[in-house]
Design a protein around this motif. Structure first.
Motif, PDB file in Angstrom:
ATOM      1  N   ASN A   1       1.577   6.591  -5.481  1.00 43.03           N
ATOM      2  CA  ASN A   1       2.114   7.630  -4.605  1.00 43.03           C
ATOM      3  C   ASN A   1       2.196   7.191  -3.146  1.00 43.03           C
ATOM      4  N   ILE A   2       1.827   5.957  -2.852  1.00 45.82           N
ATOM      5  CA  ILE A   2       1.933   5.449  -1.486  1.00 45.82           C
ATOM      6  C   ILE A   2       3.402   5.220  -1.162  1.00 45.82           C
ATOM      7  N   ARG A   3       3.855   5.779  -0.046  1.00 45.31           N
ATOM      8  CA  ARG A   3       5.244   5.630   0.381  1.00 45.31           C
ATOM      9  C   ARG A   3       5.378   5.035   1.767  1.00 45.31           C
ATOM     10  N   GLY A   4       4.343   4.462   2.282  1.00 46.21           N
ATOM     11  CA  GLY A   4       4.445   3.834   3.600  1.00 46.21           C
ATOM     12  C   GLY A   4       3.152   3.162   3.987  1.00 46.21           C
ATOM     13  N   GLN A   5       3.275   2.127   4.834  1.00 46.13           N
ATOM     14  CA  GLN A   5       2.119   1.409   5.360  1.00 46.13           C
ATOM     15  C   GLN A   5       2.299   1.246   6.866  1.00 46.13           C
ATOM     16  N   GLY A   6       1.264   1.511   7.616  1.00 40.19           N
ATOM     17  CA  GLY A   6       1.313   1.373   9.065  1.00 40.19           C
ATOM     18  C   GLY A   6       0.172   0.513   9.571  1.00 40.19           C
ATOM     19  N   TYR A   7       0.495  -0.631  10.170  1.00 41.09           N
ATOM     20  CA  TYR A   7      -0.509  -1.556  10.700  1.00 41.09           C
ATOM     21  C   TYR A   7      -0.047  -2.051  12.068  1.00 41.09           C
ATOM     22  N   ASP A   8      -0.932  -2.818  12.708  1.00 45.99           N
ATOM     23  CA  ASP A   8      -0.554  -3.473  13.946  1.00 45.99           C
ATOM     24  C   ASP A   8       0.136  -4.804  13.616  1.00 45.99           C
ATOM     25  N   GLY A   9       0.353  -5.608  14.629  1.00 53.60           N
ATOM     26  CA  GLY A   9       1.106  -6.842  14.418  1.00 53.60           C
ATOM     27  C   GLY A   9       0.275  -8.039  14.052  1.00 53.60           C
TER      28      GLY A   9
ATOM     29  N   SER B   1      -1.405 -11.021  11.930  1.00 47.66           N
ATOM     30  CA  SER B   1      -0.792 -11.818  10.865  1.00 47.66           C
ATOM     31  C   SER B   1      -1.346 -11.453   9.494  1.00 47.66           C
ATOM     32  N   ASN B   2      -2.642 -11.089   9.423  1.00 45.44           N
ATOM     33  CA  ASN B   2      -3.205 -10.721   8.125  1.00 45.44           C
ATOM     34  C   ASN B   2      -2.689  -9.377   7.629  1.00 45.44           C
ATOM     35  N   MET B   3      -2.050  -8.607   8.507  1.00 39.95           N
ATOM     36  CA  MET B   3      -1.494  -7.315   8.121  1.00 39.95           C
ATOM     37  C   MET B   3      -0.009  -7.406   7.761  1.00 39.95           C
ATOM     38  N   ARG B   4       0.779  -8.012   8.634  1.00 44.14           N
ATOM     39  CA  ARG B   4       2.234  -7.971   8.472  1.00 44.14           C
ATOM     40  C   ARG B   4       2.801  -9.185   7.748  1.00 44.14           C
ATOM     41  N   GLY B   5       1.946 -10.079   7.251  1.00 45.24           N
ATOM     42  CA  GLY B   5       2.452 -11.270   6.578  1.00 45.24           C
ATOM     43  C   GLY B   5       3.358 -10.920   5.400  1.00 45.24           C
ATOM     44  N   GLU B   6       4.524 -11.557   5.330  1.00 47.73           N
ATOM     45  CA  GLU B   6       5.503 -11.228   4.304  1.00 47.73           C
ATOM     46  C   GLU B   6       5.137 -11.797   2.938  1.00 47.73           C
ATOM     47  N   TRP B   7       4.232 -12.795   2.891  1.00 50.02           N
ATOM     48  CA  TRP B   7       3.884 -13.423   1.620  1.00 50.02           C
ATOM     49  C   TRP B   7       2.456 -13.103   1.199  1.00 50.02           C
ATOM     50  N   ASN B   8       1.505 -13.311   2.112  1.00 50.64           N
ATOM     51  CA  ASN B   8       0.099 -13.092   1.766  1.00 50.64           C
ATOM     52  C   ASN B   8      -0.562 -12.026   2.634  1.00 50.64           C
ATOM     53  N   GLY B   9       0.227 -11.304   3.407  1.00 52.97           N
ATOM     54  CA  GLY B   9      -0.335 -10.251   4.244  1.00 52.97           C
ATOM     55  C   GLY B   9      -0.705  -9.022   3.443  1.00 52.97           C
ATOM     56  N   LEU B  10      -1.393  -8.092   4.097  1.00 56.35           N
ATOM     57  CA  LEU B  10      -1.819  -6.871   3.423  1.00 56.35           C
ATOM     58  C   LEU B  10      -0.626  -6.054   2.938  1.00 56.35           C
ATOM     59  N   GLN B  11       0.416  -5.974   3.759  1.00 56.11           N
ATOM     60  CA  GLN B  11       1.580  -5.182   3.353  1.00 56.11           C
ATOM     61  C   GLN B  11       2.275  -5.796   2.154  1.00 56.11           C
ATOM     62  N   ALA B  12       2.243  -7.127   2.030  1.00 55.85           N
ATOM     63  CA  ALA B  12       2.856  -7.766   0.866  1.00 55.85           C
ATOM     64  C   ALA B  12       2.036  -7.529  -0.402  1.00 55.85           C
ATOM     65  N   LEU B  13       0.700  -7.559  -0.279  1.00 59.45           N
ATOM     66  CA  LEU B  13      -0.145  -7.328  -1.450  1.00 59.45           C
ATOM     67  C   LEU B  13      -0.019  -5.899  -1.965  1.00 59.45           C
ATOM     68  N   ILE B  14       0.045  -4.942  -1.048  1.00 60.52           N
ATOM     69  CA  ILE B  14       0.193  -3.551  -1.482  1.00 60.52           C
ATOM     70  C   ILE B  14       1.597  -3.309  -2.021  1.00 60.52           C
ATOM     71  N   LEU B  15       2.589  -3.991  -1.460  1.00 56.28           N
ATOM     72  CA  LEU B  15       3.952  -3.829  -1.932  1.00 56.28           C
ATOM     73  C   LEU B  15       4.114  -4.346  -3.361  1.00 56.28           C
TER      74      LEU B  15
END
Length: 602
Positions: free
Chosen positions: A212-220, A222-236
C-alpha cells in the motif's frame, strides 16, 4: 559517740513497729463490707467476641474498603484472615468499561486504589509505553486500508546512536492530508538494506501492508536516493508503485548553497560574513558590547521615529551564522547583520583600539574594511532581497498539508518573482543601498567613475566601464541568473511524466478543460493496481474514481520537515544529562509529545 547512735536507731525502729501494729488492729476492727452505690456505674464485664465475617459482605476493592485499623481491635484479626482467605482482588468482567466508551484519565485515577501513587520510574515508563501504543493504534486506525507514503530521515542522538525517524503521510477519511510521526528506530548503520529492514519491521508489526506504499520521501543522501542500491530502489523492488520524491526543501537549500558558490563575488561575500561573525562572537565580552551598542541604536531610532515599537519588535540578539544544512540560515545571517550593522562596526572599532594582541587588531581592521566597503553592503542587500523571496517558498514547502502540484506552482511563482527582480529591481536596490550608507554615516561611492579591475582581470578589461555597469551586470544580473539556473536544475520535475499527467487534476486546469485522457493515462501507467480494468477503460467524470486518483496524488511527499521536527524534539528530550535513555522510552516520549492531538482525540 558511735555507740549512742546505734542504740538510738534500735529504739526508734521498735517504736515504729509498735505504732504500725496498733494501726492495723484499728483498721481490722473498723472494716465494713463494700456496698455499691446506685450513683456509681458498675464496671462492664469483658465479653469474649468471636464474630465471623461473611466475605461477600466485605468490600473487596482496595480503593473503597475500610482500613484494618478502623475496625474494633477484637475484629481486626478476623477481618485480616477473611481478606487473606479471599485472595487477590480482581474486578468482574461486567464492571469493566466497554471498548467503545471513552473515559478520562481523571476517572481512571479516581477508581484506582487510594494507596497507588504511580511514582516508580518503571511504572511511569509502562504508562508512557501504553500511551505510545494508543497513539500508534489511533494512527493505524486513521490509515485503515488506504494508501500511504513513508518519509524517513536519520540523525545521531546525544549518546551517539543512529536514530531513524519514520513519518507516514496519508489522506484520512475526511479527505485531509495528514503527516503522522510513527516513532524512532535505532539502526546499527545507515546502509540502505539496514534502513529498509527497520522500516518494514515497523510496518509489519502494525499490520500495514507494504504493497500500500505509494510514495517515498527522503533527503538527497546517496544511501537514500541511489537508483541501484539506494533505499528508494530497494523499496521500489518490493512495491512497484512507491514513487520517490526528493525533499523539495532540501532541493531549495542545495540551490541556495550552489548559487552562493557559483559567482566569485558572492563566494567572497559569504566568506567575509563568516569571518565577521566569528570575530564579533569570539568572546562573551564582545557579545555584551554588541548587545549594548545595539540597544543604544534602537533607543536612538525610536526617539527619531525611524522604528516602530510594539510587542515582539526590536529584539536584541546576536549575529547568526550561515549553515549549509540549516534551512533559512542564510537569510537569518544576512538580516541580523543589516539590523546590527552599526553595533557591529562599533565592536570592531573597539577591538582595533583595545585588542590584546596585534593579530586580533589586524583581523578586526580587515573585517571592518570589508564590512564598510560598497561592494559588501551592495551584495548584503541584494542577497536579502533574493533570500526573502526564496524563504517564503521554503516555509510553504514545510507545511504538512502541502501537495505536489501546488508545490510546483509555488516554485514557478518564485522563479517569476526572481525574474521580475532582475528586470525591474535594480533602481530600487540602488536607492536602498545609498539610503543605508547615509544612515550609517559612510560616504557613498560614486558609480559614474570608471571601474578598474583587480589582479588578472585587469588584462582583459574593456575600456570605459563604469562602476554602475560592473555592479549591475557582473554582480546583480550574474547572481540572479545563477539563482534561476540552480532552481531550474534542482526543480526539473516538470519533465517527469507523473507530474505532467497529475497536473490534469489541478483545479486551475479543470476550470479550463477536464483532460480525461490524461487522467486515464495517469491511472493506467502509474496506478494500475488501484483500479479495476473496467474503471480504467471507461472515460467518465465519475466522482469516486476521480477522488481516488486525487487521493493517490495527494499522498506523494513534499518535504522531510516532519522528520526534522522530530529530531528537534529528540534533542530536547535526550540531553547530555539524560543520555542513557532506552530507545523504546525515547520513542514513546516523542510519540506522546509530537502527536498529542491524536492522544487527545482518543
Amino acid at each position: 559517740m558511735l555507740k549512742d547512735t546505734k542504740i538510738h536507731a534500735f529504739f526508734k525502729r521498735k517504736i515504729k513497729e509498735s505504732s504500725d501494729a496498733t494501726q492495723e488492729q484499728e483498721s481490722i476492727s473498723n472494716y465494713k463490707p463494700f456496698e455499691p452505690s446506685e450513683d456509681r456505674p458498675t464496671k462492664a464485664l469483658r465479653v469474649e467476641a468471636n464474630v465471623t465475617f461473611d466475605i461477600n459482605s466485605l468490600e473487596r476493592d482496595p480503593g473503597l474498603r475500610r482500613q484494618i485499623c478502623e475496625y474494633v481491635v477484637d475484629q481486626r484479626d478476623e477481618v485480616r484472615r477473611a481478606y487473606i482467605k479471599a485472595g487477590p482482588y480482581q474486578d468482574l468482567l461486567s464492571t469493566y468499561p466497554k471498548s467503545n466508551e471513552k473515559h478520562s484519565l481523571a476517572e481512571v485515577v479516581k477508581k484506582a486504589p487510594l494507596n497507588a501513587s504511580y511514582t516508580s520510574p518503571q511504572v511511569q515508563k509502562e504508562i508512557l509505553h501504553v500511551l505510545g501504543i494508543k497513539v500508534k493504534n489511533a494512527i493505524r486506525e486513521e490509515i485503515g486500508d488506504g494508501k500511504f507514503c513513508i518519509i524517513v530521515d536519520e540523525a545521531r542522538d546525544e549518546s551517539k546512536k543512529e536514530q531513524m525517524s519514520i513519518v507516514l503521510r496519508f489522506v484520512d477519511k475526511k479527505g485531509l492530508v495528514q503527516e503522522r510521526f510513527f516513532g524512532l528506530v535505532h539502526v546499527k548503520d545507515t546502509a540502505a538494506l539496514t534502513l529498509k529492514e527497520g522500516i518494514f519491521s515497523v510496518l509489519l508489526h502494525h499490520n500495514l501492508d507494504v504493497q500500500n506504499i505509494r510514495g517515498q520521501g527522503y533527503d538527497g543522501a546517496s544511501n537514500m536516493r541511489g537508483e541501484w542500491n539506494g533505499l528508494q530502489a530497494l523499496i521500489l523492488k518490493e512495491c512497484f508503485y512507491a514513487y520517490y520524491v526528493h525533499c523539495m526543501a532540501h532541493r531549495l537549500q542545495l540551490a541556495l548553497v550552489a548559487a552562493s558558490k557559483e559567482v566569485i563575488p558572492i563566494h567572497h561575500f559569504f566568506t567575509k560574513l563568516n569571518c565577521i561573525v566569528n570575530i564579533v562572537g569570539a568572546s562573551c565580552k564582545r557579545n555584551d558590547q554588541l548587545k549594548a551598542a545595539h540597544a543604544e541604536n534602537i533607543a536612538h531610532l525610536l526617539v527619531v521615529n525611524e522604528l516602530e515599537s510594539g510587542k515582539g519588535l526590536n529584539q536584541i540578539g546576536t549575529l547568526q551564522r550561515v549553515g549549509d544544512t540549516r534551512w533559512s540560515s542564510y537569510l537569518k545571517s544576512v538580516s541580523s547583520l543589516i539590523n546590527m550593522f552599526s553595533a557591529t562596526c562599533e565592536v570592531l572599532l573597539n577591538i582595533i583600539e583595545d585588542g590584546a594582541t596585534s593579530a586580533q587588531r589586524g583581523e578586526a581592521d580587515a573585517a571592518y574594511e570589508a564590512l564598510t566597503s560598497f561592494e559588501f553592503v551592495f551584495i548584503l542587500h541584494l542577497m536579502r532581497k533574493i533570500l526573502e523571496i526564496s524563504n517564503s517558498l521554503c516555509q510553504t514547502l514545510q507545511l504538512k498539508s502541502q501537495d505536489i502540484l501546488n508545490a510546483m506552482h509555488l516554485v514557478s511563482s518564485t522563479k517569476s518573482l526572481i525574474q521580475n527582480l532582475r528586470d525591474e529591481g535594480w533602481k530600487e536596490l540602488l536607492l536602498e543601498v545609498k539610503y543605508f550608507y547615509e544612515k550609517v554615516n559612510i560616504p557613498v561611492l560614486d558609480l559614474n567613475t570608471l571601474y578598474v579591475a583587480r589582479r588578472r582581470s585587469a588584462r582583459h578589461q574593456q575600456d570605459e566601464i563604469l562602476l554602475e555597469h560592473h555592479y549591475k551586470v557582473d554582480i546583480y544580473n550574474a547572481v540572479i541568473d545563477s539563482q534561476l539556473q540552480e532552481l531550474n536544475n534542482k526543480f526539473n520535475d516538470h519533465t517527469v511524466e507523473l507530474l505532467i499527467l497529475s497536473s490534469a487534476l489541478d483545479p486551475k486546469e479543470i476550470r479550463r478543460s477536464f483532460r480525461v485522457d490524461d487522467i486515464c493515462k495517469l491511472v493506467q501507467k502509474f496506478y494500475p493496481q488501484d483500479f479495476a480494468e473496467y474503471d480504467m477503460l471507461q472515460k467518465s467524470k465519475n466522482f469516486p474514481l476521480v477522488y481516488r486518483v486525487v487521493t493517490l496524488v495527494l499522498t506523494l511527499p513534499i518535504s522531510t520537515a516532519t522528520t526534522e521536527r522530530s529530531f528537534s524534539a529528540m534533542k530536547i528530550v535526550k540531553t547530555r544529562l539524560h543520555n542513557k535513555m532506552e530507545d523504546e522510552y525515547l520513542s514513546d516520549c516523542l510519540l506522546v509529545g509530537t502527536e498529542e492531538i491524536v492522544l487527545e482525540w482518543n
